[in-house]
Design an enzyme around this catalytic site. Structure first.
Site, PDB file in Angstrom:
ATOM      1  N   LYS A 138       0.873  -1.191   0.000  1.00  0.00           N
ATOM      2  CA  LYS A 138       0.000   0.000   0.000  1.00  0.00           C
ATOM      3  C   LYS A 138       0.902   1.232   0.000  1.00  0.00           C
ATOM      4  O   LYS A 138       1.497   1.583   1.012  1.00  0.00           O
ATOM      5  CB  LYS A 138      -0.878  -0.039   1.258  1.00  0.00           C
ATOM      6  CG  LYS A 138      -1.380   1.299   1.758  1.00  0.00           C
ATOM      7  CD  LYS A 138      -2.480   1.858   0.895  1.00  0.00           C
ATOM      8  CE  LYS A 138      -2.959   3.208   1.444  1.00  0.00           C
ATOM      9  NZ  LYS A 138      -2.067   4.318   1.030  1.00  0.00           N
ATOM     10  N   GLU A 140       8.674   1.247  11.402  1.00  0.00           N
ATOM     11  CA  GLU A 140       9.773   2.216  11.248  1.00  0.00           C
ATOM     12  C   GLU A 140       9.097   3.580  11.304  1.00  0.00           C
ATOM     13  O   GLU A 140       8.417   3.964  10.360  1.00  0.00           O
ATOM     14  CB  GLU A 140      10.456   2.075   9.880  1.00  0.00           C
ATOM     15  CG  GLU A 140      10.954   0.701   9.550  1.00  0.00           C
ATOM     16  CD  GLU A 140      12.270   0.385  10.230  1.00  0.00           C
ATOM     17  OE1 GLU A 140      13.006   1.327  10.571  1.00  0.00           O
ATOM     18  OE2 GLU A 140      12.539  -0.812  10.437  1.00  0.00           O
ATOM     19  N   CYS A 154      13.360  10.626   7.262  1.00  0.00           N
ATOM     20  CA  CYS A 154      13.057  10.142   8.614  1.00  0.00           C
ATOM     21  C   CYS A 154      14.213  10.381   9.570  1.00  0.00           C
ATOM     22  O   CYS A 154      14.001  10.693  10.733  1.00  0.00           O
ATOM     23  CB  CYS A 154      12.658   8.674   8.578  1.00  0.00           C
ATOM     24  SG  CYS A 154      13.871   7.620   7.805  1.00  0.00           S
ATOM     25  N   GLU A 186       8.185  15.758  15.816  1.00  0.00           N
ATOM     26  CA  GLU A 186       8.759  15.721  14.477  1.00  0.00           C
ATOM     27  C   GLU A 186       8.000  16.694  13.563  1.00  0.00           C
ATOM     28  O   GLU A 186       6.781  16.644  13.483  1.00  0.00           O
ATOM     29  CB  GLU A 186       8.621  14.303  13.920  1.00  0.00           C
ATOM     30  CG  GLU A 186       9.232  14.148  12.556  1.00  0.00           C
ATOM     31  CD  GLU A 186       9.117  12.719  12.043  1.00  0.00           C
ATOM     32  OE1 GLU A 186       8.023  12.142  12.138  1.00  0.00           O
ATOM     33  OE2 GLU A 186      10.126  12.194  11.555  1.00  0.00           O
TER      34      GLU A 186
HETATM   35  P1  NAD Z   1       1.476   8.229   7.633  1.00  0.00           P
HETATM   36  O1  NAD Z   1       1.570   7.356   8.821  1.00  0.00           O
HETATM   37  O2  NAD Z   1       0.386   9.220   7.600  1.00  0.00           O
HETATM   38  O3  NAD Z   1       1.302   7.367   6.319  1.00  0.00           O
HETATM   39  C1  NAD Z   1       2.149   6.302   6.006  1.00  0.00           C
HETATM   40  C2  NAD Z   1       1.370   5.241   5.268  1.00  0.00           C
HETATM   41  O4  NAD Z   1       0.360   4.732   6.138  1.00  0.00           O
HETATM   42  C3  NAD Z   1       0.642   5.759   4.025  1.00  0.00           C
HETATM   43  O5  NAD Z   1       0.700   4.769   3.013  1.00  0.00           O
HETATM   44  C4  NAD Z   1      -0.780   5.923   4.500  1.00  0.00           C
HETATM   45  O6  NAD Z   1      -1.722   5.809   3.480  1.00  0.00           O
HETATM   46  C5  NAD Z   1      -0.889   4.779   5.476  1.00  0.00           C
HETATM   47  N1  NAD Z   1      -1.941   4.977   6.479  1.00  0.00           N
HETATM   48  C6  NAD Z   1      -2.416   6.139   6.969  1.00  0.00           C
HETATM   49  N2  NAD Z   1      -3.411   5.903   7.858  1.00  0.00           N
HETATM   50  C7  NAD Z   1      -3.555   4.568   7.927  1.00  0.00           C
HETATM   51  C8  NAD Z   1      -4.410   3.707   8.682  1.00  0.00           C
HETATM   52  N3  NAD Z   1      -5.349   4.184   9.514  1.00  0.00           N
HETATM   53  N4  NAD Z   1      -4.285   2.372   8.529  1.00  0.00           N
HETATM   54  C9  NAD Z   1      -3.353   1.864   7.693  1.00  0.00           C
HETATM   55  N5  NAD Z   1      -2.524   2.629   6.937  1.00  0.00           N
HETATM   56  C10 NAD Z   1      -2.627   3.965   7.060  1.00  0.00           C
HETATM   57  O7  NAD Z   1       2.895   8.886   7.469  1.00  0.00           O
HETATM   58  P2  NAD Z   1       3.367   9.865   6.292  1.00  0.00           P
HETATM   59  O8  NAD Z   1       2.885  11.205   6.666  1.00  0.00           O
HETATM   60  O9  NAD Z   1       3.042   9.341   4.964  1.00  0.00           O
HETATM   61  O10 NAD Z   1       4.946   9.716   6.420  1.00  0.00           O
HETATM   62  C11 NAD Z   1       5.705  10.527   7.200  1.00  0.00           C
HETATM   63  C12 NAD Z   1       6.132   9.797   8.446  1.00  0.00           C
HETATM   64  O11 NAD Z   1       6.900   8.649   8.131  1.00  0.00           O
HETATM   65  C13 NAD Z   1       7.044  10.646   9.293  1.00  0.00           C
HETATM   66  O12 NAD Z   1       6.637  10.559  10.630  1.00  0.00           O
HETATM   67  C14 NAD Z   1       8.409  10.030   9.095  1.00  0.00           C
HETATM   68  O13 NAD Z   1       9.324  10.223  10.099  1.00  0.00           O
HETATM   69  C15 NAD Z   1       8.086   8.616   8.919  1.00  0.00           C
HETATM   70  N6  NAD Z   1       9.161   7.938   8.222  1.00  0.00           N
HETATM   71  C16 NAD Z   1       9.930   7.040   8.915  1.00  0.00           C
HETATM   72  C17 NAD Z   1      10.986   6.371   8.304  1.00  0.00           C
HETATM   73  C18 NAD Z   1      11.821   5.353   9.056  1.00  0.00           C
HETATM   74  O14 NAD Z   1      12.558   4.604   8.428  1.00  0.00           O
HETATM   75  N7  NAD Z   1      11.762   5.283  10.348  1.00  0.00           N
HETATM   76  C19 NAD Z   1      11.245   6.614   6.955  1.00  0.00           C
HETATM   77  C20 NAD Z   1      10.449   7.538   6.275  1.00  0.00           C
HETATM   78  C21 NAD Z   1       9.405   8.177   6.920  1.00  0.00           C
END
Ligand code: NAD
Length: 494
Positions: free
Chosen positions: A188, A264, A299, A398
Site C-alpha cells: 500500500k 519504522e 526520517c 517531528e
Molecule cells: P502516515 O503514517 O500518515 O502514512 C504512512 C502510510 O500509512 C501511508 O501509506 C498511509 O496511506 C498509510 N496509512 C495512513 N493511515 C492509515 C491507517 N489508519 N491504517 C493503515 N494505513 C494507514 O505517514 P506519512 O505522513 O506518509 O509519512 C511521514 C512519516 O513517516 C514521518 O513521521 C516520518 O518520520 C516517517 N518515516 C519514517 C521512516 C523510518 O525509516 N523510520 C522513513 C520515512 C518516513
C-alpha cells in the site's frame, strides 16, 4: 542526468495509476478515482484508484493463493534470484523515467531522487537477490541420540505500508528481503506517492515475478491500509510512517489475527556538535544537508542541532552561510538542493511549528515562510530557529519539514540528557575529535544509528531501525530477513 531528457519527461502525460492485483492492472471505476496533484505546481498530474476494502481483500487473497500454492516460494533459489536480478536491471534501465515521475509526484529534488530512488531500489533488490542462495539453516549441538535442525521458512503474506518520502527506496527495503525470502506481498503506497511503486510492480511482472506474488493497492490509508492491517490473510505487517498510524496497525493486529507488526517511525534526531569537532565548516555544511535536503522530509533528518555553547554563535553563522548556497525550488532543476514539500497540508503543518516558536519568543534566524507561491507549488524557505528550549514542541515533535531547531549545551552530560529527552530514538550524530568521547556517546545515545563526524549516509550493509517510539525491527542489511523468515525446529530421535 541530461537536462533535455528531464524536460521531455517532465512534459510527458502521466498514465493514470492502477492497482496491480493478480498479475495485472486493475483500473478504478469513475466513482473510485482520486486526483493526484503535483507538489511542483499544485496541478493535477493524473488520477489513480481510490481503493476500496474489496480491492484490498482481493489483493490479499491473490497474495495468499500465490503463497499457498508455492509458485514463488518453492521455485528453486537460483530461479528466484534470476527473476529479482532481472527486475533490478529493469529498474535501472528505467531509472530516468522513474526518477522524474517520482519527483513530479512527491517533490524530491532530482539529483537526490535519481540516486536515492530507482538506483537505490535496484541496489537493494540486487543485494537481497544475491543473498537468496546463501541463506542456510542450522544443525544444533545435540547429543548422539538426537538431531536438531532449524529451518528458516518464509512467513507467508506480508502487508507493506509505506510513506510518501522515498517510496522506491523504502518500498524496496521491504520488498527486497520479503520477496527474496519467498513471501508474497500486498503493498500500500502513500496517497501522494503511489505512481512509481505501481510502475515498479509492473517491472517486476515484466521480469518474470509470478502473478499474485506482488500486489499493489492504491487509495486512502484509513480504508485500504486499514483493510490490509485487519486482514486475516496477512501474516506480517511492515510499515514506515507516522507513530499515529503505527499505533493503529498494532491495534488492528490485536483485533484480527495477531499478525506481527514491524514499525519504522519518525524521529527528532539530535546532531551534536562539540567545540572540538574536527572541522566546524564541514560540520556546518553536512548539518545543513542533513536537515534541508528533500525539504526536511527524511526520517533520519538531523532536526535538533545541539551546539556546545562556546561555539554556538560562530556555528550558527556558518550554517546560515552554507544554507545561502542551497537552492530551494523547482525539484526538476538539477542544481536544486531542497525541493518541494509533499502536500499543502504538510506545508501548513510545517509553518505552524514556526509560528508557535515565534510566538514563544524563539529567534527565526532565516526562513519561516512559504516561498514561490506564484508557481502554485508547495515550497518552504529552509528555516533555522535558535534559542529553542528542550521542552518546546519544536524540540520534541517531528516536523518532517525544513525546520532546524538549535539548542545550546554546556557539558557532555548535558548533551546526552537533552539528546535522549524525547520519545524518539531513530538517529543521532556526534562531532568530536575525542575518540573516547565519541565511543561514550555512541553507547549513551538512545538511537538506532549514531553517526560520528558525519550525518546521514550509510549503505546496505548496516541495519536501520529505531528504539523507543521510533519503532521496532530493522530494514536493510541481512538482519532484515528476520522479519520475513520464521524459524522452525525439527527434532529427531536417532
Ligand atoms: P502516515 O503514517 O500518515 O502514512 C504512512 C502510510 O500509512 C501511508 O501509506 C498511509 O496511506 C498509510 N496509512 C495512513 N493511515 C492509515 C491507517 N489508519 N491504517 C493503515 N494505513 C494507514 O505517514 P506519512 O505522513 O506518509 O509519512 C511521514 C512519516 O513517516 C514521518 O513521521 C516520518 O518520520 C516517517 N518515516 C519514517 C521512516 C523510518 O525509516 N523510520 C522513513 C520515512 C518516513
Amino acid at each position: 542526468m541530461d537536462l533535455s531528457l528531464i524536460n521531455s519527461l517532465r512534459a510527458s502525460p502521466v498514465t493514470p495509476g492502477a492497482h496491480i492485483i493478480d498479475g495485472g492492472r486493475r483500473a478504478a471505476s469513475d466513482a473510485e478515482v482520486m486526483q493526484v496533484l503535483s507538489p511542483l505546481d499544485g496541478q493535477p498530474l493524473t488520477t489513480m484508484p481510490r481503493g476500496t476494502r474489496e480491492d484490498a481483500d482481493a489483493a490479499a487473497l491473490s497474495a495468499r493463493t500465490a503463497f499457498d500454492d508455492g509458485r514463488w516460494r518453492d521455485m528453486p533459489p537460483a530461479g528466484r534470484k534470476k527473476v529479482l536480478l532481472r527486475w533490478a536491471d529493469l529498474i535501472e534501465a528505467n531509472a530516468a523515467e522513474l526518477a522524474v515521475l517520482g519527483v513530479r509526484n512527491n517533490g524530491t529534488e532530482i539529483a537526490m531522487a535519481l540516486k536515492a530512488e530507482p538506483m537505490s531500489a535496484a541496489g537493494t533488490i540486487r543485494y537481497y537477490a544475491e543473498a537468496i542462495d546463501k541463506l542456510t539453516g542450522e544443525i544444533t549441538a545435540t547429543g548422539p541420540a538426537n538431531l536438531g535442525l532449524v529451518h528458516r521458512e518464509p512467513v507467508g503474506v506480508v502487508g507493506a505500508i509505506v510513506p510518501w518520502n522515498f517510496p522506491l527506496m523504502i518500498g524496496a527495503w521491504k520488498l527486497g528481503p520479503a520477496l527474496a525470502a519467498g513471501c508474497s506481498v500486498v503493498l500500500k503506497p502513500a496517497e501522494t506517492a503511489s505512481l512509481t511503486l505501481i510502475r515498479l510492480a509492473e517491472l517486476a511482472l515484466e521480469a518474470g515475478l509470478p502473478a499474485g506474488v506482488l500486489n499493489v493497492v492504491t487509495g486512502e490509508g484509513a480504508v485500504v491500509g486499514d483493510a490490509i492491517a485487519h486482514s486475516m490473510l496477512v501474516d506480517v505487517l511492515v510499515f514506515t510512517g507516522s507513530g499515529a498510524t503505527g499505533r493503529r496497525l498494532m491495534q488492528a493486529a490485536a483485533a484480527s489475527n495477531l499478525k506481527r507488526v514491524y514499525l519504522e517511525l519518525g524521529g527528532k534526531s539530535p546532531n551534536i556538535v562539540f567545540a572540538d569537532a574536527p572541522d566546524l565548516d564541514e560540520a556546518a555544511k553536512t548539518s545543513v544537508n542533513g536537515i534541508f535536503r528533500n525539504a526536511g522530509q527524511v526520517c533520519i533528518a538531523g532536526s535538533r542541532l545541539l551546539v556546545q555553547r562556546e561555539i554556538h554563535d560562530d556555528f550558527v553563522a556558518r550554517l546560515a552561510d552554507h544554507l545561502a548556497s542551497l537552492k530551494t525550488g523547482d525539484p526538476l532543476d538539477p542544481s536544486t538542493g531542497a525541493g518541494a514539500v509533499n502536500s499543502l497540508r504538510q506545508l501548513e503543518q510545517n509553518l505552524s511549528f514556526v509560528d508557535e516558536a515565534r510566538a514563544a519568543g524563539r529567534t527565526i534566524v532565516t526562513g519561516g515562510t512559504r516561498i514561490l507561491e506564484e508557481t502554485g507549488g508547495y515550497y518552504m524557505a529552509p528555516t533555522i530557529v535558535t534559542g529553542v528550549q528542550p521542552q518546546d514542541r519544536l524540540a520534541q515533535a517531528e516536523v518532517f519539514g525544513p525546520v532546524l531547531a538549535v539548542l545550546p549545551f554546556d557539558t557532555e552530560e548535558d548533551a546526552v540528557r537533552i539528546a535522549n529527552g524525547t520519545d524518539y530514538g531513530l538517529a543521532a550524530a556526534v562531532w568530536t575529535t575525542d575518540l573516547s568521547r565519541a565511543h561514550r556517546m555512541v553507547r549513551r545515545l538512545q538511537a538506532g544509528i549514531v553517526h560520528v563526524n558525519t550525518y546521514g549516509g550509510s549503505d546496505m550493509t548496516v541495519p536501520l531501525g529505531g528504539v523507543k517510539q521510533s519503532g521496532n525491527g530493522h530494514d536493510k542489511s541481512l538482519h532484515a530477513f528476520d522479519k520475513y523468515l520464521d524459524l522452525k525446529t525439527a527434532w529427531f530421535k536417532l
